[in-house]
Design an enzyme around this catalytic site. Structure first.
Site, PDB file in Angstrom:
ATOM      1  CD  GLU A 177       3.349  20.225   9.612  1.00  0.00           C
ATOM      2  OE1 GLU A 177       4.444  19.629   9.572  1.00  0.00           O
ATOM      3  OE2 GLU A 177       2.362  19.848   8.962  1.00  0.00           O
ATOM      4  CD  GLU A 213      15.090  21.690  14.320  1.00  0.00           C
ATOM      5  OE1 GLU A 213      14.527  21.931  15.402  1.00  0.00           O
ATOM      6  OE2 GLU A 213      14.525  21.774  13.219  1.00  0.00           O
ATOM      7  CB  CYS A 215      11.134  22.712   9.796  1.00  0.00           C
ATOM      8  SG  CYS A 215      10.143  23.081   8.346  1.00  0.00           S
ATOM      9  CE  LYS A 271       2.888  32.878  20.850  1.00  0.00           C
ATOM     10  NZ  LYS A 271       3.962  33.776  20.376  1.00  0.00           N
ATOM     11  N   GLY A 317       6.401  21.799  20.979  1.00  0.00           N
ATOM     12  CA  GLY A 317       5.286  21.008  20.441  1.00  0.00           C
ATOM     13  C   GLY A 317       4.798  19.987  21.447  1.00  0.00           C
ATOM     14  N   GLY A 346       6.629  24.722  15.284  1.00  0.00           N
ATOM     15  CA  GLY A 346       7.719  25.183  16.134  1.00  0.00           C
ATOM     16  C   GLY A 346       8.625  24.024  16.484  1.00  0.00           C
TER      17      GLY A 346
END
Ligand code: NAD
Length: 499
Positions: free
Chosen positions: A257, A392, A291, A182, A240, A235
């Protein structure tokens, strides 16, 4: 500046069990070009019935021709795919840039490099070996087999759509699993073109399935489906966490990740002609949407003024514009909500008392008005405790934080819930060797930044993830070990004593 010719909106199909199809409901959603702000593609909006069909197809394929294929033949298919991918690299790079607004130069680099993942893991496919165990029980032969897990669900974000999928699909397929992928709802178009290459390379139907749709609508079903063995997710850490919780409730394996707040640390003895572009490339390349963005610049106080002055001067020269133009250095933000999030963080930083040294707003150039841009932004006067230093942003926003010495640099760098990557700029060899031991991150770059390879493990410490992608470690994430015991003596054991 390039002049964009309008492109007609194309309606795409997704791939389930070797069939190109619309969603069972017939629903679609639009994919937007972040430079024009206009829809440019229509994509099937999969529902849970489509997820079920894709998982069934992958499950059937896992038990069919694919399972009977030799590992050498599987490896050969992966390498054939690599050749198809190399031939399609330019087309795919343009699709990615239109869909997610990242620079064409960056997407070309990624696409031209990506075949290596399929060559490398294709090469590994028939080097997965079990062991003969020198077992301590007389008359018993014991050996291990390395077996695939079954159906692997790959869920990917929008920032490097194909590269992050390749990191999952190449080892998972080499290990003999089948896939339901996906892609992000913001960047599905290149994934569907990628899917066609699996068909052309000769993969049996159902080995790779692609369902397009919204995470909040079909994510849970994908993760919890009883026929799914593993979820490989990239993501944000909040998503996550949801994926991990859903997977845990069904006891599924996961690779996660997740996000980062990476420190890019400049010591006074650094070669400034490398360190300054290193700081800029860490954050403004990809408009901060990676990331591994070096979103915290830690600068030794004795060179703080010099570094800030050079950094601002260098960042000011970055050319903002059309990401399809090879001259452009800073492109738009991929999604409208993400642009708003970046602008909100800029307000938060100002509210916290950080000093905006550059940018901090939407560009004034009217030619850029339809696109979702934010100017490269640098904050000084940032303390490690501020939200702008802790959370973030995933945008072109850099926080400069001073430090006195190595101990303080380590303390600030590690003062984060994340642990994905860090950068270090120094000419002191001892420090270059000492610091990686002290930094709690899955990758450390010394006098370089933002390098990854199919050969080298990649993953996070702390909230940045679980498991590793790339290199020899990655294939283990898609295998399980079976221990086989054989009595070689026709012995008649006591049924009441453990052997
Ligand atoms: P996101 O978490 O919003 O979405 C990622 C994927 O998860 C998308 O495909 C989305 O549809 C899906 N999803 C959403 N809700 C779901 C649910 N409940 N169940 C299952 N799937 C669901 O991330 P994003 O905004 O697309 O990407 C940005 C984030 O990705 C950043 O935090 C970034 O740091 C992270 N990222 C990490 C790495 C890495 O390798 N560590 C690489 C790139 C991006």
């Amino acid at each position: 500046m390039t002049i964009r010719m309008p492109v007609p909106v194309v309606k795409h199909d997704m791939l389930i069990g070797g069939r190109w199809t619309q969603a069972e409901s017939g629903d679609i959603f639009e994919s937007f070009d972040p430079y024009t702000g206009e829809p440019w593609a229509e994509v099937p909006r999969a529902g849970t019935a489509d997820v079920d069909a894709a998982v069934e197809a992958a499950s059937d394929a896992f038990r069919g021709e694919w399972r009977r294929m030799t590992a050498t033949a599987r490896g050969h298919l992966l390498r054939r795919f690599a050749d198809r991918l190399a031939a399609a690299a330019e087309t795919l790079a343009v699709l990615e840039t239109r869909d997610n607004g990242k620079l064409i130069n960056e997407m070309r680099m990624q696409l031209n490099y990506m075949p290596q993942w399929f060559h490398y893991f294709g090469g590994l496919a028939d080097k997965i070996e079990g062991r003969v165990i020198p077992i301590d029980k007389p008359g018993v032969f014991n050996f291990t087999r390395e077996e695939p897990l079954g159906v692997v669900v790959a869920i990917t974000p929008w920032n490097s759509p194909l590269m992050l999928a390749a990191w999952k699909l190449a080892p998972a397929l080499a290990a003999g699993n089948t896939i339901v992928w996906k892609p992000s709802e913001f960047s599905s178009v290149s994934a569907l073109a990628f899917g066609k290459l699996f068909e052309e390379a000769g993969f049996p139907p159902g080995v790779v399935n692609i369902v397009t749709g919204f995470g909040h609508e079909i994510g849970d079903r994908l993760v919890r489906h009883p026929k799914v063995a593993k979820i490989a997710f990239t993501g944000g850490d909040a998503t996550g966490q949801r994926v991990y919780q859903a997977a845990a409730s069904e006891l599924k394996k996961v690779t996660l990740e997740l996000g980062g707040k990476s420190a890019n640390i400049v010591f006074a003895d650094a070669r400034m002609e490398s360190a300054i572009p290193g700081l800029v490339s860490g954050i403004f390349a990809a408009s901060g949407q990676t990331c591994i963005a070096g979103s915290r610049a830690l600068v030794q106080r004795s060179v703080l003024d010099e570094v800030v002055e050079k950094l601002v001067a260098f960042a000011k020269t970055a050319r903002i514009g059309d990401p399809l133009d090879p001259e452009t250095q800073v492109g738009p933000i991929t999604t409208l909500p993400q642009r708003q999030k970046v602008l909100d963080y800029i307000d938060i930083a100002k509210g916290e008392g950080a000093e905006c040294l550059l940018g901090g707003k939407v560009p004034e150039d009217p030619a850029l008005a339809p696109g979702w841009f934010v100017e490269p932004t640098i904050f000084g006067g940032v303390a490690s405790s501020m939200r702008i230093a802790q959370e973030e942003v995933f945008g072109p926003v850099l926080s400069v934080i001073p430090f006195e010495d190595e101990d303080e640099a380590v303390a600030i760098a590690n003062d984060s819930i994340y642990g994905l990557a860090s950068g270090l700029w120094t000419q002191d060899l001892g420090r270059a060797l000492r610091m990686p031991d002290r930094l709690q991150t899955g990758s450390v770059w010394v006098n370089m930044y933002r390098a990854t390879s199919y050969l080298s493990p990649f993953g996070g410490y702390k909230r940045s993830g679980i498991g590793r992608e790339n290199g020899m470690s990655a294939i283990r994430e898609y295998l399980q070990e079976k221990s086989v015991w054989i009595d070689t003596m026709n012995s008649v054991p006591s049924p009441f004593v453990q052997r």
